[in-house]
Design a protein around this motif. Sequence first.
Motif, PDB file in Angstrom:
ATOM      1  N   ALA A 296       0.689  -1.251  -0.346  1.00 33.33           N
ATOM      2  CA  ALA A 296      -0.571   0.028   0.039  1.00 33.33           C
ATOM      3  C   ALA A 296       0.623   1.368  -0.008  1.00 33.33           C
ATOM      4  CB  ALA A 296      -0.895   0.254   1.610  1.00 33.33           C
ATOM      5  N   ARG A 297       1.923   1.333   0.602  1.00 31.74           N
ATOM      6  CA  ARG A 297       2.985   2.255   0.522  1.00 31.74           C
ATOM      7  C   ARG A 297       4.663   2.411  -0.821  1.00 31.74           C
ATOM      8  NH1 ARG A 297       4.951   2.684   6.528  1.00 31.74           N
ATOM      9  NH2 ARG A 297       6.150   4.362   5.731  1.00 31.74           N
ATOM     10  N   GLY A 298       3.810   1.560  -1.641  1.00 30.22           N
ATOM     11  CA  GLY A 298       4.425   1.232  -2.727  1.00 30.22           C
ATOM     12  C   GLY A 298       5.886   0.613  -2.333  1.00 30.22           C
ATOM     13  N   ALA A 299       5.646  -0.080  -1.675  1.00 28.86           N
ATOM     14  CA  ALA A 299       7.190  -0.715  -1.544  1.00 28.86           C
ATOM     15  C   ALA A 299       7.261  -2.143  -1.331  1.00 28.86           C
ATOM     16  CB  ALA A 299       7.494  -0.758   0.330  1.00 28.86           C
ATOM     17  N   ASP A 300       8.220  -3.333  -1.976  1.00 24.28           N
ATOM     18  CA  ASP A 300       8.182  -5.116  -2.316  1.00 24.28           C
ATOM     19  C   ASP A 300       8.201  -5.630  -0.801  1.00 24.28           C
ATOM     20  OD1 ASP A 300       8.383  -4.427  -5.043  1.00 24.28           O
ATOM     21  OD2 ASP A 300      10.377  -4.003  -4.467  1.00 24.28           O
ATOM     22  N   ASP A 301       8.447  -5.545   0.024  1.00 23.66           N
ATOM     23  CA  ASP A 301       8.987  -5.937   1.201  1.00 23.66           C
ATOM     24  C   ASP A 301       9.053  -5.096   2.518  1.00 23.66           C
ATOM     25  OD1 ASP A 301       9.278  -8.331   2.511  1.00 23.66           O
ATOM     26  OD2 ASP A 301      10.537  -9.096   0.577  1.00 23.66           O
ATOM     27  N   VAL A 302       9.499  -5.941   3.775  1.00 23.87           N
ATOM     28  CA  VAL A 302       9.348  -5.254   5.266  1.00 23.87           C
ATOM     29  C   VAL A 302      10.425  -5.883   5.647  1.00 23.87           C
ATOM     30  CG1 VAL A 302       8.337  -5.718   7.625  1.00 23.87           C
ATOM     31  CG2 VAL A 302       7.236  -4.934   4.810  1.00 23.87           C
ATOM     32  N   ILE A 303      11.086  -5.424   6.285  1.00 25.31           N
ATOM     33  CA  ILE A 303      12.494  -5.637   7.577  1.00 25.31           C
ATOM     34  C   ILE A 303      11.766  -5.258   8.328  1.00 25.31           C
ATOM     35  CG2 ILE A 303      14.957  -4.857   8.961  1.00 25.31           C
ATOM     36  CD1 ILE A 303      15.667  -4.558   6.040  1.00 25.31           C
ATOM     37  N   PHE A 304      11.421  -6.077   9.840  1.00 27.22           N
ATOM     38  CA  PHE A 304      10.999  -6.158  11.005  1.00 27.22           C
ATOM     39  C   PHE A 304      11.795  -5.393  12.086  1.00 27.22           C
ATOM     40  CE2 PHE A 304       8.243  -9.202  10.099  1.00 27.22           C
ATOM     41  CZ  PHE A 304       6.067  -8.821   9.965  1.00 27.22           C
ATOM     42  N   THR A 305      11.347  -4.038  12.702  1.00 26.02           N
ATOM     43  CA  THR A 305      12.749  -3.865  13.862  1.00 26.02           C
ATOM     44  C   THR A 305      12.114  -4.199  15.276  1.00 26.02           C
ATOM     45  OG1 THR A 305      11.720  -1.584  13.961  1.00 26.02           O
ATOM     46  CG2 THR A 305      12.986  -2.219  11.994  1.00 26.02           C
ATOM     47  N   SER A 306      13.097  -4.022  15.908  1.00 26.82           N
ATOM     48  CA  SER A 306      12.401  -4.226  17.134  1.00 26.82           C
ATOM     49  C   SER A 306      12.044  -2.835  18.125  1.00 26.82           C
ATOM     50  CB  SER A 306      13.957  -5.065  18.457  1.00 26.82           C
ATOM     51  OG  SER A 306      14.572  -3.766  18.840  1.00 26.82           O
ATOM     52  N   LEU A 307      11.315  -2.862  19.609  1.00 21.98           N
ATOM     53  CA  LEU A 307      11.003  -1.886  19.966  1.00 21.98           C
ATOM     54  C   LEU A 307      12.427  -0.867  20.213  1.00 21.98           C
ATOM     55  CD1 LEU A 307       8.709  -0.872  21.798  1.00 21.98           C
ATOM     56  CD2 LEU A 307      10.218  -1.450  23.837  1.00 21.98           C
ATOM     57  N   GLU A 308      12.980  -1.052  20.046  1.00 21.96           N
ATOM     58  CA  GLU A 308      14.547  -0.442  20.170  1.00 21.96           C
ATOM     59  C   GLU A 308      15.330  -0.140  18.759  1.00 21.96           C
ATOM     60  OE1 GLU A 308      15.058  -3.559  20.725  1.00 21.96           O
ATOM     61  OE2 GLU A 308      15.348  -4.106  23.192  1.00 21.96           O
ATOM     62  N   GLY A 309      14.372  -0.421  17.571  1.00 21.29           N
ATOM     63  CA  GLY A 309      14.958  -0.901  16.589  1.00 21.29           C
ATOM     64  C   GLY A 309      16.047  -0.933  16.162  1.00 21.29           C
ATOM     65  N   GLN A 310      16.311  -2.280  16.702  1.00 23.12           N
ATOM     66  CA  GLN A 310      17.658  -3.349  16.073  1.00 23.12           C
ATOM     67  C   GLN A 310      16.948  -4.129  14.894  1.00 23.12           C
ATOM     68  OE1 GLN A 310      19.397  -6.172  18.166  1.00 23.12           O
ATOM     69  NE2 GLN A 310      19.952  -4.306  19.852  1.00 23.12           N
ATOM     70  N   ILE A 311      17.794  -4.998  14.267  1.00 25.27           N
ATOM     71  CA  ILE A 311      17.199  -5.201  12.725  1.00 25.27           C
ATOM     72  C   ILE A 311      16.461  -6.488  13.041  1.00 25.27           C
ATOM     73  CG2 ILE A 311      17.806  -5.871  10.431  1.00 25.27           C
ATOM     74  CD1 ILE A 311      19.996  -3.805  10.863  1.00 25.27           C
ATOM     75  N   LEU A 312      15.629  -7.191  12.735  1.00 21.94           N
ATOM     76  CA  LEU A 312      14.992  -8.383  12.747  1.00 21.94           C
ATOM     77  C   LEU A 312      15.216  -8.865  11.649  1.00 21.94           C
ATOM     78  CD1 LEU A 312      12.025  -7.606  15.719  1.00 21.94           C
ATOM     79  CD2 LEU A 312      14.117  -8.740  15.877  1.00 21.94           C
ATOM     80  N   GLU A 313      14.386  -9.797  10.486  1.00 18.60           N
ATOM     81  CA  GLU A 313      14.119  -9.767   9.882  1.00 18.60           C
ATOM     82  C   GLU A 313      12.961  -9.735   9.083  1.00 18.60           C
ATOM     83  OE1 GLU A 313      12.930 -14.224  11.455  1.00 18.60           O
ATOM     84  OE2 GLU A 313      11.187 -13.565  12.221  1.00 18.60           O
ATOM     85  N   GLY A 314      12.941  -9.890   7.289  1.00 17.81           N
ATOM     86  CA  GLY A 314      12.197  -9.595   6.501  1.00 17.81           C
ATOM     87  C   GLY A 314      10.789 -10.726   7.357  1.00 17.81           C
ATOM     88  N   PRO A 315       9.519 -10.200   6.413  1.00 23.68           N
ATOM     89  CA  PRO A 315       7.997 -11.578   6.387  1.00 23.68           C
ATOM     90  C   PRO A 315       8.433 -13.234   6.498  1.00 23.68           C
ATOM     91  CG  PRO A 315       7.343  -9.476   5.436  1.00 23.68           C
ATOM     92  CD  PRO A 315       8.797  -9.031   5.621  1.00 23.68           C
ATOM     93  N   THR A 316       9.517 -12.884   5.174  1.00 23.26           N
ATOM     94  CA  THR A 316       9.886 -14.232   5.014  1.00 23.26           C
ATOM     95  C   THR A 316      11.581 -14.308   4.389  1.00 23.26           C
ATOM     96  OG1 THR A 316       9.145 -13.536   2.406  1.00 23.26           O
ATOM     97  CG2 THR A 316       7.235 -14.289   3.818  1.00 23.26           C
ATOM     98  N   SER A 317      12.546 -14.143   5.144  1.00 25.17           N
ATOM     99  CA  SER A 317      13.173 -13.535   3.726  1.00 25.17           C
ATOM    100  C   SER A 317      14.173 -13.073   6.147  1.00 25.17           C
ATOM    101  CB  SER A 317      13.637 -12.612   3.364  1.00 25.17           C
ATOM    102  OG  SER A 317      13.687 -11.657   3.977  1.00 25.17           O
ATOM    103  N   THR A 318      15.634 -13.107   5.655  1.00 23.85           N
ATOM    104  CA  THR A 318      17.118 -12.984   6.665  1.00 23.85           C
ATOM    105  C   THR A 318      17.728 -11.848   6.272  1.00 23.85           C
ATOM    106  OG1 THR A 318      17.160 -15.406   7.011  1.00 23.85           O
ATOM    107  CG2 THR A 318      18.870 -13.054   7.577  1.00 23.85           C
TER     108      THR A 318
END
Lengths: 282, 282
Positions: free
Chosen positions: B171-193
């Motif tokens: 909906a924001r014109g992007a292809d994918d996501v990187i999830f972040t923790s509460l402090e802004g640390q990088i976690l993972e994509g919904p289907t990727s590392t």
Amino acid sequence: MTDERVVAVWRDGAAVRVPADQPVVTAFDLGLGRGDGVFESIAVVGAGAPHLPAHLARLARSAELLELSDVGETVWRALVDSVLAGWDPGTDGVIRLFLTRGLGQGLPPTALAVLSPVPAEVVRQRTDGISVITLGLGVPADFRSHAPWLLGGAKTLSYAVNMAALRHAAARGADDVIFTSLEGQILEGPTSTVVWSADGVLHTPPLETGILPGTTMARLFARAADAGRPTAVTPGTVDDLRAADAVWLVSGVRAAATVHTLDGVPRGDGGLSASVRELLAR
Amino acid sequence: MTDERVVAVWRDGAAVRVPADQPVVTAFDLGLGRGDGVFESIAVVGAGAPHLPAHLARLARSAELLELSDVGETVWRALVDSVLAGWDPGTDGVIRLFLTRGLGQGLPPTALAVLSPVPAEVVRQRTDGISVITLGLGVPADFRSHAPWLLGGAKTLSYAVNMAALRHAAARGADDVIFTSLEGQILEGPTSTVVWSADGVLHTPPLETGILPGTTMARLFARAADAGRPTAVTPGTVDDLRAADAVWLVSGVRAAATVHTLDGVPRGDGGLSASVRELLAR
């Protein structure tokens, strides 16, 4: 007593009864492969589903939060009528309505209804009460209201964490769970709403925490208000539950289950459970 | 080019091919009703699944985290062989293995495999790269390692939030996501590392954050080490990604997809993507 499980699927514009052991969903259904769908659990009493409208309203809202096209009230009522046909009025049951994204790509959603007897263990908990442990969800109480991708407030088919929490409770000798926020605020049970009584007021946590809007809690609070009994939406903590006169986990099928043990500590109900159940039974 | 979808289910001690449009799961299967199960997505190249062992190992670990009885390697290999039989070696595909709790109550789990061609959009992203947004999961980076009921590290069928995050990105014109923790640390994509390169070192976030152990990331890092290229497990932030020479979302089917835009800001890959893909292609 009926011990049959009943299934109806929406197919070619009609509710079709199928045997309970007959597969109904393909391997590519996104409800199976991604937990991508929503559901409701609805109490059946006297072969009827008296609180169906509140559940259909919540199902529609859950679908909206998932951007999932709902099949609409007419379809759901046809499915409910189909599973209820021939049901023994003497057997308390639970209907589950499932709405999945089907094959996706704009194709029609999958809609089906199942009906089964209320498990004996749930009947026991209605009468005997429950032992509950608190488990953290790790999310701040105000986070989900600003993060719609976390699907706060939607009753989705992605219940693996809810089921894992119940297994975790069972392994510790408890019956159920109250999830808490990162700061220790009370959220909800894996399949129920938390209600507590303090100073004569019935309390429940705010929806802004991302919890589900409890249909049975809403009915209880409406009837309490009608009976002149005060109610409040309160951001409570586990300490508030410890200090409360009574704590219940409230849901359609189990009604108000009295929490008789919280995190291993026995607790009373101040003699209040009977009046709360009486309000729900009206 | 094959455009068929293929399904095999484990039934009466054998892998049975069934038509893709034939229902395979009953309405009472807990994989459907509760997202209570685990899965793997496995790349098919040349009508083979070269990285199957790593995926079977992760599936077994996911099942263990859900206290779900696995059907074992022999069954999975029979299902994989069944769906691969007759597959056009010229068509890149993806096998998905599903293991659900079945009807529960100690009854056998449900095991099935599906095979379908890699979608054209995924093929495009392999070549053209992807635009990614960061979205918060709301959980502190160290929370899930102490909260096993949150199922960190398990690849469950409860992916509704992952799917919602991808819709939010679209909906924001992007292809994918990187999830972040509460402090802004990088976690993972919904289907990727997530993998990034900085100062000649390949980095990926620690598993203690509750992310999945990426099978393709592990292969990439092993081959990089063999090639004398340093790798590190690093608790990175979004700022680290902004400052990195290159960022990729790594997964079995898409391999290393270059992040060419992060939160709306175009970024380069320092000419590093070719060598990373070469390592994965060995």
